[in-house]
Enzyme design. Structure first.
Site, PDB file in Angstrom:
ATOM      1  N   ASP A  46     -11.711   9.542   8.832  1.00 51.02           N
ATOM      2  CA  ASP A  46     -11.246   9.123   7.505  1.00 51.02           C
ATOM      3  C   ASP A  46     -11.721   7.698   7.220  1.00 51.02           C
ATOM      4  O   ASP A  46     -10.949   6.853   6.754  1.00 51.02           O
ATOM      5  CB  ASP A  46      -9.710   9.206   7.483  1.00 51.02           C
ATOM      6  CG  ASP A  46      -9.137   9.176   6.068  1.00 51.02           C
ATOM      7  OD1 ASP A  46      -9.902   9.422   5.118  1.00 51.02           O
ATOM      8  OD2 ASP A  46      -7.935   8.904   5.924  1.00 51.02           O
TER       9      ASP A  46
ATOM     10  N   PHE B 100       0.622   9.338   3.646  1.00 49.73           N
ATOM     11  CA  PHE B 100       1.537   9.470   4.775  1.00 49.73           C
ATOM     12  C   PHE B 100       2.715   8.506   4.713  1.00 49.73           C
ATOM     13  O   PHE B 100       3.673   8.668   5.453  1.00 49.73           O
ATOM     14  CB  PHE B 100       0.780   9.253   6.093  1.00 49.73           C
ATOM     15  CG  PHE B 100      -0.244  10.317   6.330  1.00 49.73           C
ATOM     16  CD1 PHE B 100       0.139  11.595   6.665  1.00 49.73           C
ATOM     17  CD2 PHE B 100      -1.588  10.044   6.199  1.00 49.73           C
ATOM     18  CE1 PHE B 100      -0.799  12.590   6.881  1.00 49.73           C
ATOM     19  CE2 PHE B 100      -2.542  11.024   6.407  1.00 49.73           C
ATOM     20  CZ  PHE B 100      -2.151  12.304   6.749  1.00 49.73           C
ATOM     21  N   GLY B 101       2.648   7.499   3.934  1.00 50.33           N
ATOM     22  CA  GLY B 101       3.772   6.572   3.929  1.00 50.33           C
ATOM     23  C   GLY B 101       3.512   5.372   3.048  1.00 50.33           C
ATOM     24  O   GLY B 101       2.551   5.327   2.280  1.00 50.33           O
TER      25      GLY B 101
ATOM     26  N   GLY C   5       0.835  -1.200   0.000  1.00 49.63           N
ATOM     27  CA  GLY C   5       0.000   0.000   0.000  1.00 49.63           C
ATOM     28  C   GLY C   5       0.862   1.240   0.000  1.00 49.63           C
ATOM     29  O   GLY C   5       2.018   1.222   0.419  1.00 49.63           O
TER      30      GLY C   5
HETATM   31  N1  LIG Z   1      -2.338  -3.910   8.447  1.00 51.13           N
HETATM   32  C1  LIG Z   1      -2.485  -3.963   7.125  1.00 51.13           C
HETATM   33  N2  LIG Z   1      -2.680  -5.132   6.495  1.00 51.13           N
HETATM   34  C2  LIG Z   1      -2.836  -5.191   5.145  1.00 51.13           C
HETATM   35  N3  LIG Z   1      -2.814  -4.106   4.352  1.00 51.13           N
HETATM   36  C3  LIG Z   1      -2.624  -2.911   4.916  1.00 51.13           C
HETATM   37  C4  LIG Z   1      -2.446  -2.758   6.326  1.00 51.13           C
HETATM   38  N4  LIG Z   1      -2.297  -1.447   6.616  1.00 51.13           N
HETATM   39  C5  LIG Z   1      -2.379  -0.810   5.439  1.00 51.13           C
HETATM   40  N5  LIG Z   1      -2.573  -1.663   4.425  1.00 51.13           N
HETATM   41  C6  LIG Z   1      -2.709  -1.333   2.993  1.00 51.13           C
HETATM   42  O1  LIG Z   1      -2.056  -0.097   2.738  1.00 51.13           O
HETATM   43  C7  LIG Z   1      -3.013   0.899   2.324  1.00 51.13           C
HETATM   44  C8  LIG Z   1      -2.624   2.272   2.850  1.00 51.13           C
HETATM   45  O2  LIG Z   1      -2.542   2.208   4.276  1.00 51.13           O
HETATM   46  P1  LIG Z   1      -2.876   3.471   5.181  1.00 51.13           P
HETATM   47  O3  LIG Z   1      -4.239   3.960   4.821  1.00 51.13           O
HETATM   48  O4  LIG Z   1      -2.619   3.121   6.592  1.00 51.13           O
HETATM   49  O5  LIG Z   1      -1.775   4.495   4.633  1.00 51.13           O
HETATM   50  P2  LIG Z   1      -1.844   6.075   4.614  1.00 51.13           P
HETATM   51  O6  LIG Z   1      -0.532   6.553   4.112  1.00 51.13           O
HETATM   52  O7  LIG Z   1      -2.263   6.567   5.950  1.00 51.13           O
HETATM   53  O8  LIG Z   1      -2.974   6.304   3.538  1.00 51.13           O
HETATM   54  P3  LIG Z   1      -3.974   7.542   3.313  1.00 51.13           P
HETATM   55  O9  LIG Z   1      -3.319   8.423   2.306  1.00 51.13           O
HETATM   56  O10 LIG Z   1      -5.228   6.855   2.801  1.00 51.13           O
HETATM   57  O11 LIG Z   1      -4.209   8.170   4.633  1.00 51.13           O
HETATM   58  C9  LIG Z   1      -4.344   0.378   2.855  1.00 51.13           C
HETATM   59  O12 LIG Z   1      -5.429   0.887   2.092  1.00 51.13           O
HETATM   60  C10 LIG Z   1      -4.193  -1.120   2.683  1.00 51.13           C
HETATM   61  O13 LIG Z   1      -4.434  -1.497   1.347  1.00 51.13           O
END
Ligand SMILES: Nc1ncnc2c1ncn2[C@@H]1O[C@H](COP(=O)(O)OP(=O)(O)OP(=O)(O)O)[C@@H](O)[C@H]1O
Length: 339
Positions: free
Chosen positions: A181, A71-72, A67
């Site tokens: 969110d 944020f990362g 993913g």
């Molecule tokens: N624990 C997990 N197990 C499996 N897949 C995961 C997990 N955590 C995150 N992912 C995958 O990674 C993607 C992005 O994770 P996350 O939303 O935590 O990141 P973010 O950088 O905060 O994204 P956003 O820009 O949506 O806020 C999720 O939509 C999912 O597909």
């Protein structure tokens, strides 16, 4: 807002299990345990980012990127000590992580929350300008991926997921935190086919006194699933926005589409002047469970926050929907009476 999180985190560090977690971070920092498989990352990443991450006694082996968000990046990793799969989220920051409100929010919520439908923290690993969050791995990924890869979700699974998510949001609100969110990409499905709420980066304290809410003044997230008060760009109570988003998730699971699309102005106009509209095939369905899902969507996605149910009422409704298969007729009529 940064100050608010800083105060909360500082007070909690003294008190609660985050203390243990942060101590753990120091220990891990000394006997560092991350192995990055550079070959699997080099092609799509800045290799300089990884040079200080290669260590000699790896605990985690990176298997693949799963993913990428605002944020990362998130990787599927193998924990050699526990012989299990985990998800690793890498967050970069300047200065101290406590000064970044989004990282603080995620650290706080994952450390503090214990609920069967909230993704479980394994550990944090803190490095200069970088925080790794190791958490349980959700095998079926997020609901958006699941649905778009041609997996239909049955109406009883939809109601089951809805009930689980409502329970998670009820728990979070009871801890005075709004998620803000709730989107299909932040709902993860585990190997046991349970729905779990993830990504607490936009979470915000919402205060104890519900008649005097702490208003939010950042207008982030995926607008297709956000409530009109967020898109309107004026300070809003974050609690009702989570209820709207629960309705949006339900809509997505039922139709495989977001409830509103287009520009911010179009979405806001349709939300406030037209209201949520569902495809005829769904509205005219003879499946009683689908009828209940449709009613629930309309019940939750009400533009006026004063008219929108709170999480207690939503939970109450979801308990009826969850038991539907036991006594379909009785329960459905009770539920419909309630809404
Ligand atoms: N624990 C997990 N197990 C499996 N897949 C995961 C997990 N955590 C995150 N992912 C995958 O990674 C993607 C992005 O994770 P996350 O939303 O935590 O990141 P973010 O950088 O905060 O994204 P956003 O820009 O949506 O806020 C999720 O939509 C999912 O597909």
């Amino acid at each position: 807002m940064v100050d608010r999180w800083r105060k909360i985190i500082d007070s909690i560090v003294k008190l609660e299990n985050i203390e243990k977690k942060i101590n753990q971070m120091d220990e891990i920092n000394v006997s560092l345990t991350i192995n990055l498989d550079n070959s699997s990352l080099e092609s799509n990443d800045d290799s300089s980012v990884h040079t200080d991450e290669i260590v000699h006694r790896p605990k985690y082996k990176i298997l693949e990127e799963i993913g990428r968000g605002g944020f990362g990046r998130i990787y599927k990793v193998y924990n050699r000590h526990k012989d299990g799969l985990y998800a690793l989220k890498r967050l970069c920051f300047e200065g101290e992580f406590q000064d970044n409100k989004y990282i603080s929010a995620e650290v706080y919520c994952l450390s503090k929350f214990k609920h069967p439908n909230i993704i479980i923290l394994e550990e944090f690993i803190l490095k200069p300008n970088r925080l790794y969050i190791i958490m349980e791995y959700a095998e079926f990924g997020n609901i958006e991926q699941y649905v778009t890869s041609n997996h239909n979700i049955s109406s009883s699974d939809i109601l089951q997921f809805f009930s689980q998510l409502t329970s998670a949001v009820h728990y979070s609100h009871s801890q005075n935190i709004a998620h803000r969110d709730i989107t299909p990409s932040n709902v993860l499905l585990t190997s046991k086919f349970d729905a779990k709420l993830a990504d607490w980066g936009l979470a915000t304290p919402c205060g104890v006194d519900r008649s005097n809410p702490i208003l939010s003044d950042d207008y982030l997230g995926d607008y297709r699933y956000q409530a009109p008060e967020v898109i309107r760009n004026s300070p809003f109570d974050p609690l009702p926005t989570d209820i709207w988003s629960l309705g949006s998730i339900l809509y997505f699971m039922l139709t495989c589409n977001p409830p509103f699309e287009g520009s911010e102005a179009t979405i806001l106009h349709n939300q406030t002047n037209v209201g949520v509209s569902l495809p005829d095939s769904v509205v005219n369905s003879s499946d009683k469970l689908v009828n209940v899902i449709v009613k629930t969507i309309k019940f939750l996605m009400v533009a006026d926050t004063n008219e929108r149910p709170n999480i207690e009422t939503t939970l109450y409704s979801s308990s009826f929907t969850n038991d539907l298969e036991n006594d379909m007729h009785d329960i459905e009529s009770q539920f419909l009476l309630n809404i």
